[in-house]
Design a protein around this motif. Structure first.
Motif, PDB file in Angstrom:
ATOM      1  N   SER A  35       0.919  -1.209   0.060  1.00 56.39           N
ATOM      2  CA  SER A  35       0.137  -0.041   0.020  1.00 56.39           C
ATOM      3  C   SER A  35       1.071   1.382   0.038  1.00 56.39           C
ATOM      4  CB  SER A  35      -0.919   0.066   1.262  1.00 56.39           C
ATOM      5  OG  SER A  35      -1.640   1.222   1.460  1.00 56.39           O
TER       6      SER A  35
ATOM      7  N   SER B  63      -2.356   2.834  -7.571  1.00 53.06           N
ATOM      8  CA  SER B  63      -3.272   3.385  -8.250  1.00 53.06           C
ATOM      9  C   SER B  63      -2.880   4.220  -9.175  1.00 53.06           C
ATOM     10  CB  SER B  63      -4.213   3.971  -7.315  1.00 53.06           C
ATOM     11  OG  SER B  63      -4.482   3.162  -6.094  1.00 53.06           O
TER      12      SER B  63
ATOM     13  N   SER C   8      -5.394  -4.901   6.333  1.00 51.82           N
ATOM     14  CA  SER C   8      -5.441  -3.933   7.459  1.00 51.82           C
ATOM     15  C   SER C   8      -6.811  -3.628   7.965  1.00 51.82           C
ATOM     16  CB  SER C   8      -5.239  -2.576   6.597  1.00 51.82           C
ATOM     17  OG  SER C   8      -4.892  -1.566   7.427  1.00 51.82           O
TER      18      SER C   8
ATOM     19  N   TYR D  99     -11.550  -7.109   1.623  1.00 46.42           N
ATOM     20  CA  TYR D  99     -11.383  -6.943  -0.070  1.00 46.42           C
ATOM     21  C   TYR D  99     -11.608  -8.095  -0.814  1.00 46.42           C
ATOM     22  CZ  TYR D  99      -8.715  -2.653   1.661  1.00 46.42           C
ATOM     23  OH  TYR D  99      -8.591  -1.531   2.264  1.00 46.42           O
TER      24      TYR D  99
ATOM     25  N   ASP E 227      -6.120  -4.940  -9.369  1.00 43.98           N
ATOM     26  CA  ASP E 227      -5.111  -4.362  -8.289  1.00 43.98           C
ATOM     27  C   ASP E 227      -5.532  -5.023  -6.620  1.00 43.98           C
ATOM     28  OD1 ASP E 227      -4.204  -2.902  -5.844  1.00 43.98           O
ATOM     29  OD2 ASP E 227      -4.771  -0.919  -6.969  1.00 43.98           O
TER      30      ASP E 227
ATOM     31  N   ASP F  52      -3.978  -7.513  -3.288  1.00 46.97           N
ATOM     32  CA  ASP F  52      -2.892  -7.709  -2.177  1.00 46.97           C
ATOM     33  C   ASP F  52      -2.227  -9.200  -2.386  1.00 46.97           C
ATOM     34  OD1 ASP F  52      -4.517  -9.530  -0.987  1.00 46.97           O
ATOM     35  OD2 ASP F  52      -3.811  -8.929   0.911  1.00 46.97           O
TER      36      ASP F  52
ATOM     37  N   LEU G 270       2.865   7.509   1.997  1.00 46.05           N
ATOM     38  CA  LEU G 270       1.780   6.940   2.473  1.00 46.05           C
ATOM     39  C   LEU G 270       1.281   8.222   3.548  1.00 46.05           C
ATOM     40  CD1 LEU G 270       1.594   3.171   3.635  1.00 46.05           C
ATOM     41  CD2 LEU G 270       0.074   4.503   2.215  1.00 46.05           C
TER      42      LEU G 270
ATOM     43  N   GLU H 112      -4.813   7.869   5.721  1.00 44.75           N
ATOM     44  CA  GLU H 112      -4.837   7.020   6.858  1.00 44.75           C
ATOM     45  C   GLU H 112      -4.924   7.520   8.095  1.00 44.75           C
ATOM     46  OE1 GLU H 112      -5.643   4.081   5.297  1.00 44.75           O
ATOM     47  OE2 GLU H 112      -5.294   4.996   3.438  1.00 44.75           O
TER      48      GLU H 112
ATOM     49  N   ARG I 282      -0.468  -1.022   7.340  1.00 49.23           N
ATOM     50  CA  ARG I 282      -0.014  -0.855   6.179  1.00 49.23           C
ATOM     51  C   ARG I 282       1.425  -0.948   6.167  1.00 49.23           C
ATOM     52  NH1 ARG I 282      -4.251   1.178   2.219  1.00 49.23           N
ATOM     53  NH2 ARG I 282      -6.070   0.849   3.409  1.00 49.23           N
TER      54      ARG I 282
END
Ligand code: ADP
Ligand code: 5GP
Length: 192
Positions: A13, A18, A77, A81, A101, A103, A134, A140, A148
């Motif tokens: 992450s 993205s 996390s 998903y 996309d 993990d 991040l 976050e 993450r």
């Protein structure tokens, strides 16, 4: 599965998945299509339901998984998903190359399916740079950030496993990384 090989993009992450994907989908509109995952996390500012993710409750997601609607799903996390069969079919029905996309758990689970994608890992130049990106993204909480970063350490170790990924791209300079991504996908396309 008929049609061009899908593309799996994975990596920690904050590595830039993205960002790279958006560039690719913009430049190659009508070639690639994004598999819209489901998640139980809250949308970030600017994210759209049905475009970035399908935002659902844990109950709805668990029921859909139990109903066999998902190709793979994972806990990341503190949130769920997953890739639904419908998400991939929606892209393939438009004759687009499907991009997922997902993990590391998703990568391992997709390897047990017949999807046969090209596996691309996007990696940050270092843990320090990843943490800075991040934090600067400001999406976050401190708790989510720490989770993450922990997952990132694990991801960066596992990604070294030979044969797990077809291509590993270090996203240092964005344009260089993007060029490498395009090269990798054009190469992959030739092998099909
Ligand atoms: P991911 O989707 O892998 O979680 P993002 O694409 O959201 O990662 O990127 C994390 C943050 O880092 C974003 O704020 C993005 O703008 C920034 N970023 C991405 N690539 C680079 C790069 N090569 N150099 C500097 N910042 C970057
Ligand atoms: P984020 O919350 O930053 O959007 O995503 C967190 C992590 O979940 C990222 O590593 C992303 O690749 C992964 N992810 C997104 N969608 C899916 C999915 O459908 N399945 C799996 N296994 N992981 C996903």
């Amino acid at each position: 599965m008929a049609g061009p090989r899908p593309v799996v993009m994975s990596g920690p992450s904050g590595a830039g998945k993205s960002t790279l994907l958006k560039k690719l989908l913009n430049e190659f509109d009508g070639v690639f299509g994004f598999s819209v995952s489901h998640t139980t996390r809250n949308p970030r500012p600017g994210e759209e339901n049905g475009k970035d993710y399908h935002y659902v409750t844990r109950e709805v997601m668990q029921a859909a998984i139990a109903n066999g609607e998902f190709i793979e799903n994972a806990e990341f996390s503190g949130n769920m998903y997953g890739t639904s069969k419908a998400a991939v079919q929606a892209v393939q029905a438009k004759n687009l190359i499907c991009i997922l996309d997902i993990d590391m758990q998703g990568v391992k689970n997709i390897k047990r399916t017949d999807l046969n994608p090209i596996y691309v890992s996007i990696q940050p130049p270092s843990m320090e740079i990843l943490e800075k990106r991040l934090r600067d993204r400001k999406t976050e909480s401190e708790e989510s950030l720490q989770k993450r970063l922990h997952a990132a350490k694990v991801d960066m170790e596992i990604s070294k496993e030979p044969g797990l990924f077809d291509v590993v791209i270090i996203n240092d300079d964005l344009n260089i990384a993007y060029g490498k991504l395009k090269d990798a996908l054009l190469e992959g396309g030739k092998k099909t």
